[in-house]
Design a protein around this motif. Structure first.
Motif, mmCIF file in Angstrom:
data_model
loop_
_atom_site.group_PDB
_atom_site.id
_atom_site.type_symbol
_atom_site.label_atom_id
_atom_site.label_comp_id
_atom_site.label_asym_id
_atom_site.label_seq_id
_atom_site.Cartn_x
_atom_site.Cartn_y
_atom_site.Cartn_z
ATOM 1 N N ASP A 133 7.169 3.131 20.756
ATOM 2 C CA ASP A 133 7.448 4.528 20.411
ATOM 3 C C ASP A 133 7.718 4.714 18.921
ATOM 4 O OD1 ASP A 133 7.780 6.271 23.027
ATOM 5 O OD2 ASP A 133 8.587 4.289 23.474
ATOM 6 N N ALA A 134 8.012 3.623 18.208
ATOM 7 C CA ALA A 134 8.380 3.729 16.799
ATOM 8 C C ALA A 134 7.175 3.831 15.878
ATOM 9 C CB ALA A 134 9.230 2.517 16.394
ATOM 10 N N GLY A 135 5.980 3.502 16.371
ATOM 11 C CA GLY A 135 4.799 3.494 15.523
ATOM 12 C C GLY A 135 4.315 4.881 15.150
ATOM 13 N N PHE A 136 3.588 4.970 14.024
ATOM 14 C CA PHE A 136 2.965 6.228 13.627
ATOM 15 C C PHE A 136 1.722 5.934 12.793
ATOM 16 C CE2 PHE A 136 6.473 5.192 10.828
ATOM 17 C CZ PHE A 136 5.991 5.385 9.540
ATOM 18 N N SER A 137 0.786 6.849 12.806
ATOM 19 C CA SER A 137 -0.560 6.589 12.288
ATOM 20 C C SER A 137 -0.630 6.476 10.773
ATOM 21 C CB SER A 137 -1.521 7.688 12.756
ATOM 22 O OG SER A 137 -1.145 8.949 12.233
ATOM 23 N N THR A 138 0.349 7.002 10.064
ATOM 24 C CA THR A 138 0.289 6.991 8.600
ATOM 25 C C THR A 138 1.163 5.896 7.980
ATOM 26 O OG1 THR A 138 2.054 8.667 8.505
ATOM 27 C CG2 THR A 138 -0.236 9.460 8.483
ATOM 28 N N LEU A 139 1.613 4.940 8.786
ATOM 29 C CA LEU A 139 2.527 3.912 8.281
ATOM 30 C C LEU A 139 1.940 3.154 7.098
ATOM 31 C CD1 LEU A 139 5.147 2.241 8.558
ATOM 32 C CD2 LEU A 139 3.924 0.795 10.206
ATOM 33 N N PHE A 140 0.629 2.927 7.093
ATOM 34 C CA PHE A 140 0.012 2.077 6.076
ATOM 35 C C PHE A 140 -0.574 2.854 4.897
ATOM 36 C CE2 PHE A 140 -0.692 0.433 10.417
ATOM 37 C CZ PHE A 140 0.222 -0.613 10.365
ATOM 38 N N LYS A 141 -0.507 4.163 4.971
ATOM 39 C CA LYS A 141 -1.104 4.989 3.922
ATOM 40 C C LYS A 141 -0.389 4.779 2.584
ATOM 41 C CE LYS A 141 -2.571 9.708 2.885
ATOM 42 N NZ LYS A 141 -2.592 11.127 3.361
ATOM 43 N N GLY A 142 -1.165 4.401 1.570
ATOM 44 C CA GLY A 142 -0.610 4.192 0.240
ATOM 45 C C GLY A 142 0.207 2.932 0.088
ATOM 46 N N ARG A 143 0.198 2.053 1.106
ATOM 47 C CA ARG A 143 0.938 0.791 1.038
ATOM 48 C C ARG A 143 -0.026 -0.356 0.798
ATOM 49 N NH1 ARG A 143 5.568 2.778 -0.325
ATOM 50 N NH2 ARG A 143 6.365 4.303 1.154
ATOM 51 N N TRP A 144 0.499 -1.478 0.350
ATOM 52 C CA TRP A 144 -0.325 -2.649 0.114
ATOM 53 C C TRP A 144 -0.544 -3.422 1.407
ATOM 54 C CZ3 TRP A 144 -3.081 -3.345 -4.086
ATOM 55 C CH2 TRP A 144 -2.667 -2.741 -5.288
ATOM 56 N N CYS A 145 -1.744 -3.949 1.562
ATOM 57 C CA CYS A 145 -2.019 -4.945 2.590
ATOM 58 C C CYS A 145 -2.585 -6.170 1.869
ATOM 59 C CB CYS A 145 -3.016 -4.441 3.626
ATOM 60 S SG CYS A 145 -3.330 -5.654 4.941
ATOM 61 N N ILE A 146 -1.905 -7.287 2.002
ATOM 62 C CA ILE A 146 -2.294 -8.510 1.297
ATOM 63 C C ILE A 146 -3.054 -9.422 2.246
ATOM 64 C CG2 ILE A 146 -1.463 -10.507 0.008
ATOM 65 C CD1 ILE A 146 1.074 -8.857 -0.631
ATOM 66 N N LEU A 147 -4.280 -9.778 1.873
ATOM 67 C CA LEU A 147 -5.077 -10.729 2.640
ATOM 68 C C LEU A 147 -4.978 -12.098 1.980
ATOM 69 C CD1 LEU A 147 -8.384 -8.689 3.260
ATOM 70 C CD2 LEU A 147 -6.189 -8.542 4.457
ATOM 71 N N THR A 148 -4.812 -13.137 2.795
ATOM 72 C CA THR A 148 -4.708 -14.499 2.258
ATOM 73 C C THR A 148 -5.730 -15.405 2.947
ATOM 74 O OG1 THR A 148 -2.981 -15.118 3.853
ATOM 75 C CG2 THR A 148 -2.250 -14.189 1.748
ATOM 76 N N PRO A 149 -7.016 -15.166 2.702
ATOM 77 C CA PRO A 149 -8.048 -15.955 3.374
ATOM 78 C C PRO A 149 -8.060 -17.403 2.885
ATOM 79 C CG PRO A 149 -9.017 -14.551 1.688
ATOM 80 C CD PRO A 149 -7.575 -14.159 1.794
ATOM 81 N N PRO A 150 -8.275 -18.366 3.780
ATOM 82 C CA PRO A 150 -8.445 -19.753 3.345
ATOM 83 C C PRO A 150 -9.749 -19.897 2.564
ATOM 84 C CG PRO A 150 -8.911 -19.521 5.689
ATOM 85 C CD PRO A 150 -8.364 -18.205 5.235
ATOM 86 N N GLU A 151 -9.893 -21.011 1.864
ATOM 87 C CA GLU A 151 -11.052 -21.197 0.988
ATOM 88 C C GLU A 151 -12.378 -21.113 1.737
ATOM 89 O OE1 GLU A 151 -10.700 -24.765 -1.210
ATOM 90 O OE2 GLU A 151 -8.915 -24.142 -2.322
#
Length: 301
Positions: free
Chosen positions: A132-150
């Motif tokens: 119930d705590a989730g909302f659709s705009t949580l990630f808007k304007g925030r950073w998402c960091i990807l750490t792919p292996p080589e």
């Protein structure tokens, strides 16, 4: 063209349910399958309608997925991945949302040696938990960091980058160990300090006749908000990223000793210089759009 057509979300709490809601809003034709270890959470997710399907097992949730996102505590990543390893399609991308990246990468690689694994960390959240705590705009304007292996396929990395960008996030690529050091400073240590200060205040409640809570000022209220975060999640964060957290904690302890001496020996110039420097950091965070400059942190009165 959509980066992925069939998404599986394992763990339907704050972050998992927010991912589902954001995908619904931004990529409505993507088919979403969800799973959670807690039957009550699965039932609530069905009631909320945030997924097209909710399965009783992790294995059943991934059978036709082209993207699997693990939204579970970092200490549980390996165990959960082992539950669906036999059912994972060969071309599916496996990712996560954990706050520690090196330990997650190692845990997933150990049980999914042939899978395409691209760890990720959307730097967003609240102190609340549950579907119930989730909302659709949580990630808007925030950073998402990807750490792919080589060895991660570049095309898969770009597909995952596009996925998070469609949810409104700004995406950065980073080495996993470097990520863990950065987050130890910006997130893990602040949470540890908040837990400690609120715990100390609770210990002093009897001494102060409940005045700590009754007269709590804005600074203390902010600490209580941070300290209200999910206990299991943060337990796993500190244990999984212990080396970086302990290093930052040692640095903090040394800086705290300097501050203690400045107060003890009336070194006002040193205190003012420190406070001016940290004030400028706050201004930089606001200028970069990572917080609101509204009076009293935007609190409604």
């Amino acid at each position: 063209m959509l980066p992925f057509a069939r998404l599986t979300i394992i763990g339907l709490g704050l972050i998992g349910s927010s991912v589902a809601r954001a995908v619904r809003a931004q990529m409505p034709t993507v088919r979403i399958t969800g799973h959670d270890a807690d039957p009550a959470v699965r039932e609530r997710a069905i009631e909320l309608g945030i997924c097209d399907d909710v399965t009783d097992t992790a294995g059943a949730s991934v059978t036709d997925a082209d993207l699997v996102i693990l939204c579970v505590p970092v200490g549980a990543m390996g165990a959960v991945a082992s539950e669906f390893a036999a059912d994972l399609p060969a071309d599916a991308v496996v990712s996560d949302v954990g706050s520690c990246k090196q330990s997650v990468a190692e845990a997933l690689a150990a049980v999914l040696p042939n899978a395409i694994i691209i760890p990720a960390h959307p730097v967003a959240g609240t102190e609340k938990s549950g579907p119930d705590a989730g909302f659709s705009t949580l990630f808007k304007g925030r950073w998402c960091i990807l750490t792919p292996p080589e060895h991660a396929p570049e095309a898969a990395v770009e597909r995952l980058r596009s996925f998070w960008q469609r949810l409104g996030a700004d995406v950065e690529i980073m080495d996993a160990r470097h990520h863990d050091m950065v987050l130890a400073v910006t997130s893990h240590l602040p949470h540890l300090i908040a837990y400690t200060i609120v715990g100390t205040a609770d210990d002093l409640e009897g001494v102060t006749q409940s005045e700590v809570i009754k007269y709590s000022a804005g600074g203390f209220r902010d600490f209580t908000r941070i300290a209200a975060s999910d206990p299991v999640m943060w337990r796993d964060v500190f244990l999984s990223n212990k080396d970086a957290v302990l290093e930052m904690l040692q640095r903090f302890s040394e800086d705290l000793s300097v501050l203690q001496r400045a107060i003890r020996y009336d070194k006002g110039d040193e205190l003012e210089a420190l406070f001016a420097r940290t004030r400028n950091i706050r201004r930089s965070i606001v200028e970069q759009g990572q917080d609101d400059d509204a009076p009293d942190f935007g609190r409604k009165h």
